[in-house]
Write an enzyme that holds these catalytic residues in place. Sequence first.
Site, mmCIF file in Angstrom:
data_model
loop_
_atom_site.group_PDB
_atom_site.id
_atom_site.type_symbol
_atom_site.label_atom_id
_atom_site.label_comp_id
_atom_site.label_asym_id
_atom_site.label_seq_id
_atom_site.Cartn_x
_atom_site.Cartn_y
_atom_site.Cartn_z
ATOM 1 N N HIS A 8 0.421 -0.711 0.084
ATOM 2 C CA HIS A 8 -0.483 -0.168 -0.223
ATOM 3 C C HIS A 8 0.711 1.213 -0.416
ATOM 4 O O HIS A 8 0.077 2.258 0.148
ATOM 5 C CB HIS A 8 -0.264 0.253 1.160
ATOM 6 C CG HIS A 8 -0.251 0.276 2.854
ATOM 7 N ND1 HIS A 8 0.905 -0.522 3.289
ATOM 8 C CD2 HIS A 8 -0.447 1.677 2.762
ATOM 9 C CE1 HIS A 8 0.620 -0.108 4.025
ATOM 10 N NE2 HIS A 8 0.635 0.699 4.191
HETATM 11 C C1 UD1 Z 1 -1.760 5.568 6.770
HETATM 12 C C2 UD1 Z 1 -0.203 6.243 6.951
HETATM 13 C C3 UD1 Z 1 0.582 4.594 7.049
HETATM 14 C C4 UD1 Z 1 0.007 3.168 7.232
HETATM 15 C C5 UD1 Z 1 -0.711 3.229 6.591
HETATM 16 C C6 UD1 Z 1 -1.987 1.701 7.009
HETATM 17 C C7 UD1 Z 1 -0.086 7.936 6.476
HETATM 18 C C8 UD1 Z 1 1.255 9.371 6.593
HETATM 19 N N1 UD1 Z 1 -0.188 6.473 7.019
HETATM 20 O O1 UD1 Z 1 -2.017 5.711 4.941
HETATM 21 O O2 UD1 Z 1 1.550 5.050 6.928
HETATM 22 O O3 UD1 Z 1 0.752 2.565 6.727
HETATM 23 O O4 UD1 Z 1 -1.742 3.660 6.863
HETATM 24 O O5 UD1 Z 1 -3.023 1.632 6.244
HETATM 25 O O6 UD1 Z 1 -0.435 8.365 7.356
HETATM 26 N N2 UD1 Z 1 -9.107 4.998 2.217
HETATM 27 C C9 UD1 Z 1 -10.444 4.237 2.615
HETATM 28 N N3 UD1 Z 1 -10.979 4.194 3.961
HETATM 29 C C10 UD1 Z 1 -10.044 4.146 4.931
HETATM 30 C C11 UD1 Z 1 -8.774 4.735 4.849
HETATM 31 C C12 UD1 Z 1 -8.508 5.226 3.784
HETATM 32 O O7 UD1 Z 1 -10.977 4.268 1.484
HETATM 33 O O8 UD1 Z 1 -10.189 4.138 5.811
HETATM 34 C C13 UD1 Z 1 -8.289 5.289 1.424
HETATM 35 C C14 UD1 Z 1 -8.734 6.991 1.005
HETATM 36 O O9 UD1 Z 1 -8.046 6.389 -1.047
HETATM 37 C C15 UD1 Z 1 -7.737 7.648 1.692
HETATM 38 C C16 UD1 Z 1 -6.221 6.435 1.454
HETATM 39 O O10 UD1 Z 1 -6.729 5.602 1.421
HETATM 40 O O11 UD1 Z 1 -7.333 8.602 -0.035
HETATM 41 C C17 UD1 Z 1 -5.417 6.560 1.893
HETATM 42 O O12 UD1 Z 1 -5.553 6.683 3.197
HETATM 43 P P1 UD1 Z 1 -4.329 7.224 4.219
HETATM 44 O O13 UD1 Z 1 -5.133 7.773 5.363
HETATM 45 O O14 UD1 Z 1 -4.021 9.259 3.835
HETATM 46 O O15 UD1 Z 1 -2.906 7.139 3.987
HETATM 47 P P2 UD1 Z 1 -2.530 5.793 4.109
HETATM 48 O O16 UD1 Z 1 -2.099 5.886 2.722
HETATM 49 O O17 UD1 Z 1 -3.600 4.091 4.613
#
Ligand code: UD1
Length: 386
Positions: free
Chosen positions: A221
């Site tokens: 991811h």
């Molecule tokens: C975040 C953390 C990362 C961790 C990961 C575990 C940061 C910078 N990164 O990354 O260190 O390893 O979580 O999962 O904080 N999304 C959903 N539903 C959700 C959450 C996320 O659909 O409940 C999707 C969305 O498209 C979103 C993308 O995931 O834009 C990224 O989510 P985000 O929380 O920004 O960071 P992660 O890539 O999940």
Amino acid sequence: MKNKLKWLIVAGARPNFMKIAPLIREIEKNNSDRVKGYTKIIPFLVHTGQHYDDRMSKIFFEDLEIPKPDIDLEIGSATHAVQTAKIMIEFERVCIKEKPDLVIVVGDVNSTLACSLVAVKLRIKVAHIEAGLRSFDKTMPEEINRIITDSISDYLFTTCEGADENLKREGVSDDKIFFVGNMMVDTLLLHRNKADKSNILEKLNLSMNGHINNYAVLTLHRPSNVDDKETFSRIVESLKHISKSIPIIFPAHLRTQKQIETFNMQDYFEYSSSLNHTAKIQIIEPLGYLDFLKLTSNAKLVLSDSGGIQEETTILGVPCLTIRENTERPITITEGTNILVGTSSEKIITGAMKILNGGEKVGQIPKFWDGGAAKRVISKLIDQFM
Ligand code: UD1
């Protein structure tokens, strides 16, 4: 001395939940163990809502029996600046209203950075759990979060002695650093028996009549791996090659599922839920803690770009190939079962084939990865306040 201390605990994203669970349990235990007249610690749990989907959040609260958050800021997804800023605005309101004596942040996600920054500016003491880890790669958003959070925290709790060294090199004074071990490991050891009862292997047709088939587990991811089509395709091509020798089960992060659609890469994966044991990369929805622990515990091999999974496989003694150019957790390589293979096809394939041909690495358990980390954290924090 106050007879009540309010400790505000922050969790925002999936990897945070495994770290706060033992902390809350230990605070409750501490309160019940102490005789009348002692200072009571009131835990106040803030969920920032960085991860909001049930599969990334709610299921972990259920599996790990974490109490319902006292407040959910419901921030959700956004660009880094917007997400961090929104968390800061809402979290400042909470701090002003609740007047905590301490804010505890864990890990390295945007919520960790945002909340520590708010607290320190309000002159509230900050404790950072999992301090001092460094990948020395500032293109990684988490590395920025780690460096800033550590530079402003009052109490830095580390998982390994290498992290202590990193902090000292950055000028953090010795009296702020506490080597306590790994709280993810507290959670893993506590839930291992419960996870063993999960029926995920039967559900995925990986186990029949007590016989468990050979399979590998994949998670992917990191933005550096899945946000660029060329890199993502190269990695997936290598995995496709490996899947000719062993089926790969891939519980895909939601951001990865979105990238697969954006890049039109669905053809690489098998989506049907009925496995027929032919080799392939089988995509499934993200799993809860107990199912995932059962799945990885019984895997022949784990391929991943996650931080926490490098640690979990070290405890489980399962070989792990980390699909990244660097790691902030080098102890999982020097002592554990982890091998850094980078993102080149050749290294990923060679690394996997070596393991499948019996050349797996035997690791050992790092110091203090023993289930007692949360207890050490609470005892050190109580010493600071009393
Ligand atoms: C975040 C953390 C990362 C961790 C990961 C575990 C940061 C910078 N990164 O990354 O260190 O390893 O979580 O999962 O904080 N999304 C959903 N539903 C959700 C959450 C996320 O659909 O409940 C999707 C969305 O498209 C979103 C993308 O995931 O834009 C990224 O989510 P985000 O929380 O920004 O960071 P992660 O890539 O999940």
